[in-house]
Design a protein around this motif. Structure first.
Motif, mmCIF file in Angstrom:
data_model
loop_
_atom_site.group_PDB
_atom_site.id
_atom_site.type_symbol
_atom_site.label_atom_id
_atom_site.label_comp_id
_atom_site.label_asym_id
_atom_site.label_seq_id
_atom_site.Cartn_x
_atom_site.Cartn_y
_atom_site.Cartn_z
ATOM 1 N N VAL A 117 0.839 -1.188 0.000
ATOM 2 C CA VAL A 117 0.000 0.000 0.000
ATOM 3 C C VAL A 117 0.882 1.250 0.000
ATOM 4 C CG1 VAL A 117 -1.684 1.327 1.321
ATOM 5 C CG2 VAL A 117 -1.915 -1.152 1.155
ATOM 6 N N GLY A 118 0.589 2.153 -0.943
ATOM 7 C CA GLY A 118 1.329 3.402 -1.034
ATOM 8 C C GLY A 118 2.600 3.349 -1.847
ATOM 9 N N GLU A 119 3.059 2.141 -2.215
ATOM 10 C CA GLU A 119 4.274 2.012 -3.010
ATOM 11 C C GLU A 119 3.930 2.012 -4.500
ATOM 12 O OE1 GLU A 119 7.945 1.519 -2.572
ATOM 13 O OE2 GLU A 119 7.103 2.894 -1.115
ATOM 14 N N PRO A 120 4.652 2.770 -5.327
ATOM 15 C CA PRO A 120 4.294 2.869 -6.745
ATOM 16 C C PRO A 120 4.460 1.557 -7.497
ATOM 17 C CG PRO A 120 6.415 3.913 -6.318
ATOM 18 C CD PRO A 120 5.833 3.584 -4.986
ATOM 19 N N VAL A 121 3.548 1.320 -8.422
ATOM 20 C CA VAL A 121 3.599 0.173 -9.327
ATOM 21 C C VAL A 121 3.482 0.718 -10.747
ATOM 22 C CG1 VAL A 121 2.550 -1.998 -10.027
ATOM 23 C CG2 VAL A 121 2.506 -1.318 -7.617
ATOM 24 N N THR A 122 4.423 0.375 -11.590
ATOM 25 C CA THR A 122 4.387 0.827 -12.980
ATOM 26 C C THR A 122 3.729 -0.235 -13.846
ATOM 27 O OG1 THR A 122 6.385 2.152 -12.702
ATOM 28 C CG2 THR A 122 5.764 1.578 -14.952
ATOM 29 N N ILE A 123 2.695 0.169 -14.573
ATOM 30 C CA ILE A 123 1.972 -0.726 -15.475
ATOM 31 C C ILE A 123 2.410 -0.409 -16.899
ATOM 32 C CG2 ILE A 123 -0.282 -1.539 -16.251
ATOM 33 C CD1 ILE A 123 -1.429 -0.437 -13.633
ATOM 34 N N THR A 124 2.972 -1.380 -17.572
ATOM 35 C CA THR A 124 3.371 -1.228 -18.968
ATOM 36 C C THR A 124 2.368 -1.961 -19.837
ATOM 37 O OG1 THR A 124 5.713 -1.137 -18.349
ATOM 38 C CG2 THR A 124 5.209 -1.598 -20.653
ATOM 39 N N VAL A 125 1.789 -1.252 -20.788
ATOM 40 C CA VAL A 125 0.740 -1.812 -21.652
ATOM 41 C C VAL A 125 1.329 -2.122 -23.023
ATOM 42 C CG1 VAL A 125 -1.537 -1.421 -22.673
ATOM 43 C CG2 VAL A 125 -1.008 -0.501 -20.399
ATOM 44 N N LYS A 177 0.071 5.326 -27.715
ATOM 45 C CA LYS A 177 0.520 6.699 -27.557
ATOM 46 C C LYS A 177 0.196 7.278 -26.193
ATOM 47 C CE LYS A 177 1.840 7.646 -31.932
ATOM 48 N NZ LYS A 177 3.098 8.290 -32.336
ATOM 49 N N ARG A 178 -0.963 6.867 -25.605
ATOM 50 C CA ARG A 178 -1.381 7.460 -24.349
ATOM 51 C C ARG A 178 -2.329 6.527 -23.610
ATOM 52 N NH1 ARG A 178 -4.237 12.907 -26.126
ATOM 53 N NH2 ARG A 178 -2.059 13.301 -26.653
ATOM 54 N N LEU A 179 -2.314 6.653 -22.304
ATOM 55 C CA LEU A 179 -3.160 5.830 -21.450
ATOM 56 C C LEU A 179 -3.939 6.740 -20.513
ATOM 57 C CD1 LEU A 179 -0.478 3.167 -20.416
ATOM 58 C CD2 LEU A 179 -2.131 2.967 -22.279
ATOM 59 N N SER A 180 -5.122 6.297 -20.142
ATOM 60 C CA SER A 180 -5.949 7.068 -19.224
ATOM 61 C C SER A 180 -6.536 6.147 -18.172
ATOM 62 C CB SER A 180 -7.076 7.784 -19.975
ATOM 63 O OG SER A 180 -7.914 8.475 -19.057
ATOM 64 N N SER A 200 -1.699 9.789 -19.581
ATOM 65 C CA SER A 200 -0.257 9.627 -19.441
ATOM 66 C C SER A 200 0.288 9.299 -20.812
ATOM 67 C CB SER A 200 0.077 8.491 -18.469
ATOM 68 O OG SER A 200 -0.362 8.791 -17.171
ATOM 69 N N LEU A 201 1.307 10.024 -21.240
ATOM 70 C CA LEU A 201 1.858 9.795 -22.559
ATOM 71 C C LEU A 201 2.696 8.521 -22.569
ATOM 72 C CD1 LEU A 201 2.957 13.413 -23.534
ATOM 73 C CD2 LEU A 201 0.798 12.251 -24.046
ATOM 74 N N GLY A 202 2.700 7.825 -23.708
ATOM 75 C CA GLY A 202 3.457 6.587 -23.834
ATOM 76 C C GLY A 202 2.650 5.383 -23.410
ATOM 77 N N ILE A 217 -7.731 0.779 -17.586
ATOM 78 C CA ILE A 217 -6.885 1.651 -18.398
ATOM 79 C C ILE A 217 -7.467 1.737 -19.804
ATOM 80 C CG2 ILE A 217 -4.561 2.024 -19.273
ATOM 81 C CD1 ILE A 217 -3.546 0.224 -17.010
ATOM 82 N N MET A 218 -7.736 2.954 -20.255
ATOM 83 C CA MET A 218 -8.182 3.179 -21.628
ATOM 84 C C MET A 218 -6.968 3.503 -22.485
ATOM 85 S SD MET A 218 -11.226 5.604 -23.146
ATOM 86 C CE MET A 218 -10.455 7.176 -22.775
ATOM 87 N N VAL A 219 -6.884 2.835 -23.628
ATOM 88 C CA VAL A 219 -5.720 2.955 -24.502
ATOM 89 C C VAL A 219 -6.044 3.856 -25.686
ATOM 90 C CG1 VAL A 219 -4.043 1.692 -25.896
ATOM 91 C CG2 VAL A 219 -4.966 0.653 -23.816
#
Length: 588
Positions: free
Chosen positions: A165-173, A181-184, A192-194, A211-213
């Motif tokens: 909890v509270g620690e960042p997790v990076t999601i790569t799509v 190009k972007r995620l929402s 978020s770009l990329g 996540i919307m692509v």
């Protein structure tokens, strides 16, 4: 006139109301309570500011033209976080006669007859990140965020497990068909770009993210992250197989933790200085070019201290100091490099220092101290014809050997070696019968058939060491311990010539041995039994041939041996010359 008066009074009241609002707005950074303007009743609990008027006064918004409005959001400073913080900014557009607000990406009109803005962004009306063809881009349909289409959408999480909890997790799509190009994460309100987006799980248990692509409502993927609370790491440890290496070698070290939730970061240090880019749970040490110290005997070496800081969301702990001895030995060019140690005779009197090769024969170019450094195993008196390799073929190939199958006189050359081209050449020759030799006629091929300290060899062509080096005598080998032939236990004799430090666990096939003085290392290379061809005591015992005969009237030769218990056998133990032992050359 009455009407005019009322209008004038209303105008004055409106101005007073506007003045009150202006004062409120001017001092709003200092206001923390709820505020009611135009009435004595308290504001509703869901309001920060309420303006109440039953008369004709109202709130007048800034009046801007479209050009003036766009000048706000096209300014170079109104990008990134500023554009997001500006969400909710409201004006009255005097060109379109509409109240408009900024949503973080574009201006939205609130007029009843206003249509959805034609373009979310210039040259990218559908907001999918692809530039329109009118602007030189490759978007096939700039009014449809789902074209080009992304198929086979996948996700990868970093870290891959141990979410807190509270620690960042990076999601790569990922996906096929077009570039992401972007995620929402909020249905297209912000992007978020990329192809990566970072989230921070807010609760214990499952945290769900949709996540919307590329701003396409039908291109979504849901990621569920199960998080737990953080507990502190209690300790950290750095370890490797062996705290000794040469300058041309590489060593892998590992940092492990005890207690606490999963580690999220690592930071490695050498002698207190952070190593750039070393941020994983393993670290590869490459000391080539490292500045070393030179001791009184001319050896170049240095003890370096390696530590690692291990962290999770709760705390950081610093590991133990793991000390590695780094010894200069060239660049792995296959030559033998000198390491000098002290020497004593059997009475404990000092002898001139002895210079040994840095590695066993056959281990001169081994680059991994954790896997090799053992070297070859020679049968006594033989040259390097291939038989010494730990995986060499045997003779006989399958059956047991005896005195009839070993090398006979007519199969030997003038130096007493197996002739090239003979079936036994390059093979490890077995013999189960006394006198346990690999050849039929006894002949002292190494040394000079004496027990001298520094003998002159009678058959120097049989020396397996390179020019300038030779197989040491029994007395030379014992001189680096306590001298003489008597067995001893490390650390118990006042006459011990050098310190002997045990390295490694001395378990089967482990990287183990003894560091002698500051820079010399003798690995526990084990033996190859000449009667059975079995490898024995690799990692638990060191067995080194000398050039000396064991007894003047006997047929066995002397070997120098040690075990993990700390016992050293200066005169060795052997069945005979058929056994395969290590060779560590000494300077002539």
């Amino acid at each position: 006139m009455k009407t005019t008066k009322v209008q004038t009074m209303n105008l004055h009241k409106g101005r007073r109301l506007l003045a009150v609002i202006t004062v409120f707005l001017a001092f709003s950074p200092l206001i923390r309570a709820q505020v009611m303007v135009g009435a004595v009743d308290p504001p509703q609990d869901f309001s920060i500011l309420e303006i109440e008027s039953n008369e004709s006064g109202g709130l007048r918004l800034p009046h801007l033209t479209t050009e003036q409005r766009d000048a706000i959001t096209t300014h170079t400073g109104f990008t990134g976080i500023k554009a997001e913080l500006g969400r909710g900014l409201t004006i009255f557009n005097i060109d379109t006669k509409c109240v408009e607000y900024w949503n973080g990406l574009t201006w939205i009109a609130n007029c009843e007859n206003s249509a959805k803005p034609e373009c979310i962004e210039p040259c990218d009306c559908d907001g999918d990140g692809f530039k329109s063809q009118d602007c030189g881009g490759d978007d096939p349909d700039d009014k449809d965020g789902c074209d080009p289409e992304i198929t086979g959408i996948t996700t990868t999480l970093t870290p891959s497990s141990g979410y807190v909890v509270g620690e960042p997790v990076t999601i790569t799509v990922g996906g096929s068909g077009a570039t992401i190009k972007r995620l929402s994460l909020d249905g297209g309100k912000t992007f978020s770009l990329g192809n990566t987006v970072t989230v921070n799980p807010a609760k214990v248990g499952v945290n769900s993210y949709t996540i919307m692509v590329n701003n396409c409502p039908t291109q979504t993927v849901t990621v569920n992250i199960t998080a737990k609370t953080c507990t502190k790491i209690t300790s950290a440890k750095v370890s490797s197989c062996l705290p000794y290496m040469f300058t041309y070698q590489t060593m892998n070290l590992t940092a492990t933790k005890s207690g606490g939730t999963a580690a999220t970061s690592y930071r490695w240090y050498i002698d207190g200085v952070a190593v750039q880019g070393a941020t994983g749970d393993t670290f590869t040490l490459r000391p080539r070019g490292m500045e070393l110290n030179t001791d009184a005997l001319g050896n170049k070496w240095k003890d370096i201290k390696i530590t690692c800081e291990v962290s999770n969301a709760c705390n950081m702990v610093k590991s133990n100091e793991y000390t590695v001895t780094v010894v200069y030995a060239g660049d792995g060019d296959g030559r033998l490099y000198p390491i000098t140690v002290n020497a004593v005779d059997e009475n404990g009197d000092a002898l001139p220092p002895l210079t040994f090769a840095h590695a066993n024969l056959g281990a001169e170019t081994d680059t991994d101290p954790c896997k090799n450094m053992l070297g070859d195993l020679y049968q006594w008196g033989r040259v390097a014809d291939g038989h010494q390799k730990r995986t060499s073929l045997t003779w006989p190939l399958s059956d047991e050997g005896d005195n009839t199958t070993i090398a006979q006189d007519d199969e030997l050359d003038s130096n007493g070696q197996v002739k090239y081209g003979n079936d036994k050449y390059g093979k490890f020759i077995k013999n189960t019968k006394n006198p346990y030799d690999w050849r039929s006629t006894e002949q002292h091929l190494w040394g000079n058939n004496t027990q001298e300290y520094n003998p002159t060899w009678t058959m120097p062509d049989n020396n397996p060491c390179p020019r300038g080096w030779k197989v040491p005598s029994q007395k030379q080998l014992s001189a680096i311990f306590i001298g003489g032939k008597a067995n001893g236990v490390i650390g118990t004799s006042p006459n011990q010539a050098n310190t002997w430090i045990k390295l490694g666990p001395f378990t089967t096939n482990s990287a183990s041995g003894y560091k002698i003085a500051d820079a010399l290392y003798l690995p526990a290379g084990g033996e190859r039994i000449g009667t059975t061809d079995l490898m024995n005591r690799v990692g638990t015992s060191g067995n080194y041939w000398s050039s000396s005969v064991r007894t003047l009237e006997g047929v066995n030769s002397s070997a120098f041996a040690f075990s993990g218990s700390g016992t050293v056998y200066p005169n060795g133990y052997t069945y005979g010359r058929v056994d395969g032992y290590s060779v560590r050359c000494v300077k002539e």
